[in-house]
Structures are given as C-alpha cells and as structure tokens.
Design a protein around this motif. Structure first.
Motif, PDB file in Angstrom:
ATOM      1  N   UNK A 101     -74.648  16.317 -44.684  1.00 30.08           N
ATOM      2  CA  UNK A 101     -74.211  16.910 -45.904  1.00 30.08           C
ATOM      3  C   UNK A 101     -72.646  16.854 -46.059  1.00 30.08           C
ATOM      4  N   UNK A 102     -71.921  16.938 -44.924  1.00 33.59           N
ATOM      5  CA  UNK A 102     -70.706  16.895 -44.871  1.00 33.59           C
ATOM      6  C   UNK A 102     -70.004  16.525 -43.584  1.00 33.59           C
ATOM      7  N   UNK A 103     -68.957  15.982 -43.592  1.00 36.85           N
ATOM      8  CA  UNK A 103     -68.329  15.717 -42.297  1.00 36.85           C
ATOM      9  C   UNK A 103     -67.506  16.877 -41.825  1.00 36.85           C
ATOM     10  N   UNK A 104     -67.818  17.074 -40.255  1.00 37.60           N
ATOM     11  CA  UNK A 104     -67.332  18.271 -39.720  1.00 37.60           C
ATOM     12  C   UNK A 104     -67.010  17.851 -38.188  1.00 37.60           C
ATOM     13  N   UNK A 105     -65.348  18.258 -38.092  1.00 39.50           N
ATOM     14  CA  UNK A 105     -65.140  18.077 -36.787  1.00 39.50           C
ATOM     15  C   UNK A 105     -65.014  16.760 -36.209  1.00 39.50           C
ATOM     16  N   UNK A 106     -65.226  15.752 -36.952  1.00 40.22           N
ATOM     17  CA  UNK A 106     -65.070  14.319 -36.510  1.00 40.22           C
ATOM     18  C   UNK A 106     -66.627  14.040 -36.352  1.00 40.22           C
ATOM     19  N   UNK A 107     -67.573  14.727 -36.645  1.00 48.23           N
ATOM     20  CA  UNK A 107     -68.771  14.418 -36.488  1.00 48.23           C
ATOM     21  C   UNK A 107     -69.567  14.576 -37.821  1.00 48.23           C
ATOM     22  N   UNK A 108     -70.961  14.885 -38.021  1.00 45.72           N
ATOM     23  CA  UNK A 108     -71.566  15.077 -39.312  1.00 45.72           C
ATOM     24  C   UNK A 108     -72.364  16.508 -39.017  1.00 45.72           C
ATOM     25  N   UNK A 109     -72.497  16.932 -40.332  1.00 44.79           N
ATOM     26  CA  UNK A 109     -73.291  18.441 -40.419  1.00 44.79           C
ATOM     27  C   UNK A 109     -74.234  18.325 -41.505  1.00 44.79           C
ATOM     28  N   UNK A 110     -75.843  18.530 -41.447  1.00 45.09           N
ATOM     29  CA  UNK A 110     -76.583  18.690 -42.497  1.00 45.09           C
ATOM     30  C   UNK A 110     -77.921  19.178 -42.288  1.00 45.09           C
ATOM     31  N   UNK A 111     -78.976  18.317 -42.573  1.00 43.98           N
ATOM     32  CA  UNK A 111     -80.213  18.850 -42.711  1.00 43.98           C
ATOM     33  C   UNK A 111     -81.005  17.808 -42.029  1.00 43.98           C
ATOM     34  N   UNK A 112     -82.245  18.166 -41.518  1.00 42.66           N
ATOM     35  CA  UNK A 112     -83.342  16.965 -40.975  1.00 42.66           C
ATOM     36  C   UNK A 112     -84.615  17.218 -40.980  1.00 42.66           C
ATOM     37  N   UNK A 113     -85.410  16.335 -40.781  1.00 45.86           N
ATOM     38  CA  UNK A 113     -86.887  16.692 -40.521  1.00 45.86           C
ATOM     39  C   UNK A 113     -87.417  16.221 -39.216  1.00 45.86           C
ATOM     40  N   UNK A 114     -88.625  17.181 -38.871  1.00 49.51           N
ATOM     41  CA  UNK A 114     -89.191  16.158 -37.443  1.00 49.51           C
ATOM     42  C   UNK A 114     -90.479  16.165 -37.807  1.00 49.51           C
ATOM     43  N   UNK A 115     -91.202  15.272 -37.417  1.00 50.66           N
ATOM     44  CA  UNK A 115     -92.662  14.909 -37.528  1.00 50.66           C
ATOM     45  C   UNK A 115     -93.463  14.413 -36.744  1.00 50.66           C
ATOM     46  N   UNK A 116     -94.549  15.198 -36.230  1.00 52.14           N
ATOM     47  CA  UNK A 116     -95.598  14.778 -35.218  1.00 52.14           C
ATOM     48  C   UNK A 116     -96.145  13.520 -35.764  1.00 52.14           C
ATOM     49  N   UNK A 117     -96.211  13.286 -37.019  1.00 54.42           N
ATOM     50  CA  UNK A 117     -96.894  11.949 -37.639  1.00 54.42           C
ATOM     51  C   UNK A 117     -95.796  11.084 -38.025  1.00 54.42           C
ATOM     52  N   UNK A 118     -95.968   9.664 -38.109  1.00 55.32           N
ATOM     53  CA  UNK A 118     -94.931   8.473 -38.211  1.00 55.32           C
ATOM     54  C   UNK A 118     -94.386   8.915 -39.711  1.00 55.32           C
ATOM     55  N   UNK A 119     -93.057   8.592 -39.837  1.00 50.58           N
ATOM     56  CA  UNK A 119     -92.176   8.479 -40.941  1.00 50.58           C
ATOM     57  C   UNK A 119     -91.970   7.182 -41.643  1.00 50.58           C
ATOM     58  N   UNK A 120     -92.219   7.068 -42.951  1.00 53.08           N
ATOM     59  CA  UNK A 120     -91.760   5.763 -43.537  1.00 53.08           C
ATOM     60  C   UNK A 120     -90.791   6.327 -44.835  1.00 53.08           C
ATOM     61  N   UNK A 121     -90.306   5.419 -45.532  1.00 52.33           N
ATOM     62  CA  UNK A 121     -89.509   5.563 -46.690  1.00 52.33           C
ATOM     63  C   UNK A 121     -88.461   6.672 -46.541  1.00 52.33           C
TER      64      UNK A 121
END
Length: 268
Positions: free
Chosen positions: A103-123
């Motif tokens: 979402x934004x650059x922060x302290x030389x890194x990145x900061x934002x949102x994510x998803x985790x999944x027990x099942x395969x992710x595509x697209x």
C-alpha cells in the motif's frame, strides 16, 4: 392358518430388512464449509509494544483452523520488524500460500495487506484504492482459490482509510470490483468503520458483511468496543454460500486487534 401367518411374518421381516439395508447404504454428503479469518496483525506487535513476534500471530491463526486469511498492517523488509517478508514468513510457519500487496513505502521497505491460503492461489493481483482527500494510500490484494468442493472463489484483503470521505469512495470502488467479477468474492478487511456507518451502507449495495446477528467487536484488543473487522461477500457469493457463524477470537493479544472468524457453507 399357522403356515399362512408365518409366511406373512417372514414377508414383513424381509421388507423391513430391505428398507433398513437401503437406508444404511445411503451416503450422506456433508456440505462444504470454509473458515475465513480477517486479522489486522499490527506488524506482529501487541498493543502498546514494539516487540514483534510473528510466531504468536502464527499460533493464533493455527488455533483458529482458518483456511483463508486476510491480513492487514503487514511489513515487508521494514527495519522495525527485522527486515523480513512477514507474509512469506507467516506462510512458511503455517504451510500456506501467500500473496502480498504494497500500500505504501515505509522505512525503506513496504507496508500493506496480504492473504494466506491453505489452497493453491492463482490469478494473484492487486489494485490501489482511490482517495477523495489526502490520506494514506490503500490497496486490495486478490487471488483466485479453488476450494476442495471444486468451486473457485475470489478472496482478498483490504484496509480502509481513517477518513470517512476516503472510506466512502473505497467502498464504491469495491462495489465496482464486485460488478466486474464473475465469481463469488470475499474480502476480509479492517474497514475502519462500524456496520451502521454511512460508508458501510454504501458497501452493502453490493456486499453482505459477516455478522451473524450482531457484529463481533474486534478493537481495541482488550475490552473491544468497535466492530470494524469483518469479511464482505458479494451478491454472487450469497447465491452459493451461506454464513453459518462469525466471532472474534477473544483472549488473543498478539496484535492490537482481535482476529475475526467467519464460517461459510456451500449451498449445494
């Protein structure tokens, strides 16, 4: 007469046995259930603390048995959290797949949102959310997920702005996304707004929110009095899935928010 009665009795017993055997052979197929979570992890630090412990976050997720998790306030290569990819690290700890959206650059890194999944992710993809007044940039992370029942859904995570005008246009943007999506769509998020707010009323033009009765309070982590974390699911998903239950996981202090769980059941 005795022979006739005996014959009738044997015929009756045969019918009962046949019917009983038929019932025993019927296979009851349980409808697919899917457990989703939305969790603002506060970059892995508890409330009022700078001590980051992703192991505690992973332990909460593991305890929940959630299969799809929407995360907010995730650091990637940020000094305050040890310059690690937190989404990748959580996925490794849990044996899941992940996808991160800056979402934004922060302290030389990145900061934002994510998803985790027990099942395969595509697209796997991301999209920026609009702002009508100056504020922190926000985004949505999205991916397609094939569930064990063979159905494909879209799952995502987002974190709305602190300001009402921005949250309103961000709700409108998710509505546009829903209208262009041909699959059931679920977006977990810290929406920074309670269910009765005007901006969530805008969101409800296209989405339902994961509240079974009253919405569970999730913030602050101790003595929570605000219901701002939930999963939004679009109209198409309502045709195929029914919300069974939702709850905040009380007593979990790994972050400054409580994780919120929602269980959905396939209608077919």
């Amino acid at each position: 007469m005795l022979l006739k009665n005996l014959t009738l009795a044997l015929m009756f017993l045969s019918i009962i046995t046949c019917c009983s055997s038929s019932q025993q052979n019927e296979v009851v197929v349980a409808k697919q259930k899917i457990t989703m979570m939305t969790y603002n992890i506060h970059h892995g630090a508890p409330a009022n603390s700078e001590t980051v412990n992703l192991g505690n976050i992973a332990a909460v997720i593991r305890q929940s048995n959630a299969e799809l998790i929407a995360l907010q306030e995730v650091d990637v290569n940020v000094p305050r959290s040890g310059k690690v990819n937190q989404a990748e690290q959580l996925a490794a700890l849990l044996g899941m797949e992940y996808h991160f959206s800056k979402s934004i650059d922060y302290q030389g890194g990145e900061y934002g949102v994510a998803i985790l999944s027990k099942y395969p992710l595509s697209n796997k993809r991301r999209m920026d959310l609009p702002m009508s007044i100056p504020g922190e940039k926000r985004s949505v992370v999205l991916a397609s997920v094939v569930l064990p029942n063979g159905e494909t859904i879209e799952f995502g995570s987002t974190h709305f702005d602190l300001h009402v005008p921005n949250r309103t246009v961000q709700a409108e943007e998710l509505n546009i996304l829903s209208q262009s999506t041909a699959k059931p769509l679920f977006i977990g998020g810290d929406y920074n707004a309670e269910p009765q707010s005007g901006e969530i009323a805008v969101l409800k033009k296209e989405f339902s929110i994961s509240c079974a009765g009253s919405c569970p309070n999730s913030y602050p982590v101790r003595n929570p009095n605000k219901a701002i974390d939930f999963i939004a699911n679009n109209k198409l998903s309502n045709q195929q899935y029914t919300l069974v239950s939702s709850q905040a996981m009380l007593g979990q202090y790994a972050s400054d928010h409580l994780p919120v769980l929602a269980i959905y059941q396939a209608n077919n």
